[in-house]
Design a protein around this motif. Structure first.
Motif, PDB file in Angstrom:
ATOM      1  N   HIS A   1       0.894  -1.160   0.000  1.00 52.04           N
ATOM      2  CA  HIS A   1       0.000   0.000   0.000  1.00 52.04           C
ATOM      3  C   HIS A   1       0.930   1.207   0.000  1.00 52.04           C
TER       4      HIS A   1
ATOM      5  N   ASP B   1       2.684   4.787  -0.022  1.00 46.69           N
ATOM      6  CA  ASP B   1       2.454   6.091   0.599  1.00 46.69           C
ATOM      7  C   ASP B   1       2.620   7.179  -0.467  1.00 46.69           C
ATOM      8  N   ARG B   2       2.212   8.383  -0.127  1.00 43.40           N
ATOM      9  CA  ARG B   2       2.230   9.492  -1.088  1.00 43.40           C
ATOM     10  C   ARG B   2       3.640   9.762  -1.622  1.00 43.40           C
TER      11      ARG B   2
ATOM     12  N   ILE C   1      -2.553   5.654  -4.339  1.00 46.83           N
ATOM     13  CA  ILE C   1      -2.460   5.378  -2.898  1.00 46.83           C
ATOM     14  C   ILE C   1      -3.813   4.963  -2.304  1.00 46.83           C
TER      15      ILE C   1
END
Length: 145
Positions: free
Chosen positions: A41, A43-44, A68
């Motif tokens: 997953h 992250d920005r 994201i």
């Protein structure tokens, strides 16, 4: 023919729609080796690093928010002329332009949610593999054991 490695990522819509197995199967049936695979997953900051070439473009924030929004599946794929062959297999970015039989032609629902990302050059593949797989040099040896 040149043995190459490339980076492929199944995007959040592909994961959500349970297309991961089908997509991986297509690459394996084509004779490619999956050297590394993991679900993350993002992250920005990682998403912005992956798509840094699009920074400043009107769709950049939408792209980052989408990437994201859920898990992605990252892979290193190896095979003859992997970069160009994988790009042909995934099809055009816009599913309206993607040929039937390509991954996007068969599964993408829109230009923004188009199921899959693949590196467009060997140089880009090395950079993108390095973002998600820390020691790319060891991966091939481990995969062939």
């Amino acid at each position: 023919m040149t043995l190459q490695r490339t980076f492929v990522m199944i995007k959040p819509d592909g994961v959500r729609r349970r297309l991961v197995g089908e997509i991986i199967s297509r690459f394996e049936k084509r004779g490619f080796n999956i050297l590394a695979l993991k679900m993350v997953h993002m992250d920005r900051a990682t998403a912005e690093r992956l798509y840094q070439e699009h920074k400043g473009k009107g769709f950049f924030n939408e792209l980052i928010n989408y990437i994201i929004s859920g898990p992605v599946v990252c892979m290193i794929i190896e095979g003859d002329d992997a970069v160009s062959v994988v790009r042909k297999m995934i099809g055009a970015t816009d599913p309206k332009e993607a040929s039937p039989g390509t991954i996007r032609g068969d599964y993408a629902l829109s230009k923004s949610e188009n199921v899959i990302h693949a590196s467009d050059s060997e140089e880009k593949a090395k950079t993108e593999m390095g973002i998600f797989f820390q020691d790319v040099t060891e991966i091939g040896a481990q995969a062939r054991m």
